[in-house]
Write a protein that holds these residues in place. Sequence first.
Motif, PDB file in Angstrom:
ATOM      1  N   TRP A 174     -42.352  32.595  -2.344  1.00 40.56           N
ATOM      2  CA  TRP A 174     -43.022  31.934  -3.462  1.00 40.56           C
ATOM      3  C   TRP A 174     -42.082  31.893  -4.658  1.00 40.56           C
ATOM      4  O   TRP A 174     -42.140  32.740  -5.533  1.00 40.56           O
ATOM      5  N   MET A 225     -47.496  25.731  -4.089  1.00 37.56           N
ATOM      6  CA  MET A 225     -47.680  26.746  -3.053  1.00 37.56           C
ATOM      7  C   MET A 225     -47.000  26.312  -1.756  1.00 37.56           C
ATOM      8  O   MET A 225     -47.628  26.061  -0.729  1.00 37.56           O
ATOM      9  N   ASN A 251     -43.300  27.085   0.664  1.00 33.93           N
ATOM     10  CA  ASN A 251     -42.154  27.965   0.872  1.00 33.93           C
ATOM     11  C   ASN A 251     -40.910  27.392   0.213  1.00 33.93           C
ATOM     12  O   ASN A 251     -40.659  26.190   0.253  1.00 33.93           O
ATOM     13  N   PRO A 311     -49.512  35.704  -4.714  1.00 37.72           N
ATOM     14  CA  PRO A 311     -50.176  34.684  -5.536  1.00 37.72           C
ATOM     15  C   PRO A 311     -51.632  34.996  -5.847  1.00 37.72           C
ATOM     16  O   PRO A 311     -52.086  34.804  -6.979  1.00 37.72           O
TER      17      PRO A 311
END
Length: 773
Positions: A437, A485, A487, A537
């Motif tokens: 993230w 959100m 990778n 997150p």
Amino acid sequence: MKKYIFSLVVGSVAISAAAQTEEGKNKFAQMHTELPTPNVYRTASGAPGPQYWQQQADYNISIRLDEDNHTVYGEETVTYFNNSPDVLTYIWLQLDQNMRAKDSDTFKISQSTLGDSISQRQMDRLTPWFDGGFKLEMVQDNKGNDLPHTVVKTMMRIDLPKPLVPNSAYTFRIKWHYLINNRGLMGGRSGYEFFEKENNALYTIAQFYPRMAVYSDDQGWKHKQFLGSGEFTLPFGNYDVRITVPADHMLGATGELQNPREVLSDKEIERYNKARTADKPVIIRTQQEAEDLEKGRATSTKTWHFKANNVRDFAFATSRKLIWDAMGVKFGDRTVMAMSYYPKEGNPLWEQYSTKVVAHTLRVYSKYTFDYPYPAAISVNTSNIGMEYPMICFNGGRCEPDGTYSKRTKYGMIGVIMHEVGHNYFPMIVNSDERQWTWMDEGLNTFVQYLTEQEFERDYPSRRGEPRNIVDYMTGDPAKLEPIMTNSESIHQLGSNAYSKPTTALNILRETVMGRELFDFAFKTYANRWKFKHPEPADFFRTMEDASGVDLDWFWRGWFYSTQKVDLSLDYVKWAQMSTPVAGSSRMEATENDAREHPSITKIRNEKSIAITLLEADTTLRDFYSTYDAKKVTQTDEQDVAKEIESTGDTTADTTHGDKQFYELGISNVGGLPMPVILEFTYEDGSTEIHHIPAEIWKMGDATVTKVFITDKPIRSVVMDPYLQIADVDLSNNTWPAGADSAPTRIQLYKDRRDGRASSRQNEMQKSRRGQE
């Protein structure tokens, strides 16, 4: 009884396609399914749970730098503590230098093309010519027995002789060496810069040792391959590091120097001690002293000894070229040393600004998070991109040979120092998973950088933060847009996705959705909950709601989980009057209401909340660009400046005064991303009024909503989002009557962002000198 007739249009209650998320859910649906189930390790409030745990890795490292061959030789003893409830039969380490091995996936997956011509550098990239990567010489236990291990590209698994049970530790040893990359030729977060004229190098060394991967409660081993974009996540631990370099080198590193008498002169120690209590930077190794050392090369070596506790990594910089200055920054009864190391090529900029910017960054970040806990914060000058490590960072920004520099260079240098020093907070202390993230460290950090820039200087030319600056990205090619959100290795536009968009989102939360008081309290709560821990997150999302009392699921869903854009349209305004049976908007005529007259909402509030900026308090930070007017049209610039066309349309509407006025506004969500509706009414007498409608007006999923306003006097014009707070991508549909507002065009916005930072053959200082000749 008299009847009053109003001509009103009711918005549809059907949930249109535009009112759904990309997954087909209502935008205000709660995020129960998207977020992991709370447990004893991570609670529903976003705080660490009562049984939260994390691993620890302690290092004892010895490093030798071979300057002639640009090679690092190292040996380490690692003690790994299993604080988890799990039994481990193997452990994983990161071998990040293997990204530069000839058979690395980084090279294999990189795309390439052939044009009509090709440079030598491009040719080099077509063939893996550099023999990089770790050369492992030994992997043993602490008794000298070889350990079975498997290298999997940029990761290594060590199979343990016996299971590592909870609440126990295992110690092992590794010996290795590797070739250091030339950053000028190959790029990279670390490496060396070569100065051919002097036959000298400046080394900024990181990822130089096999490092323990994170084992966590939410994912187990975090061992995604290092391909270049995704950075690092590491366990905390204590470091004891010895670094052997040529005797004439100056060296800065993570941690505290343990043997100053062995590596520094008496004069340097005296200057350093003076710097601890100084109110401005004290130069410890001067430019003249560094230049004298550049002329020769020592044949002997010195070993620098550092210790650092509760850090997640270690890095260092070394060269005989380095100038060094420092000053103390007080946090209660503690003194933190703000320091800078730079070659003469960085002056006069670096001597004037770097250490003061470091100190300013520590003070502002601490205000919004927690007091900086480490003993030092170091900024090192390099020729290219910035990169961060605990207590030390590498930052660009060089002057021309004549000592001048452009405005872009100045503010680029100040900004990158703030950003990289700020990374001490995110992710060096609030230790998120950068490989997975990117936004959790880059986005959060860039947001606080934006706050820090505004406290440095009024009207600081921030690149990121203002909602209007994200418009071009959000209206870009949909095939090149991914949700925040996503990778880190799967993002097409990493800078916009992981830096700019999260920064903008947080600024909108602070200024428009939550308000500063609620946002600042929640953000500080998150930072303190997760300092020296590993947040995910959901921990951030939940904490921001838990500490503020504001339902933000719609905001996370729209800004972080989708690629939809903000485009609210003011479709119509219908006017009715109590004394008029039926009325329309035809009688209302346009007047000029220029949105460009409005500064950003952040600037307006900062005028009151920031009593004095650093530049206002410290006149030594003023330079040519503090008085230089980039908008002034000179003879040199005149040919590049277009004449502005002024248009006025002031008329006086013929309306009946004294009675109540009724206005129905029809607003549609064209872009799909729900946002608050901010309206500015300009009345016929010239006065204005702002109405702020929360985003929940879209809660029923309607694509179009209507709202009636009752006023005491007639409205001349309506502007939606007058302060450009919500990143609306199309301003042409934000005004009534149509054309009443001379909103900034897309071209003008682009000019605004570039203003003062555009590169040219000569910088402004050089042009000014030329004009005085």
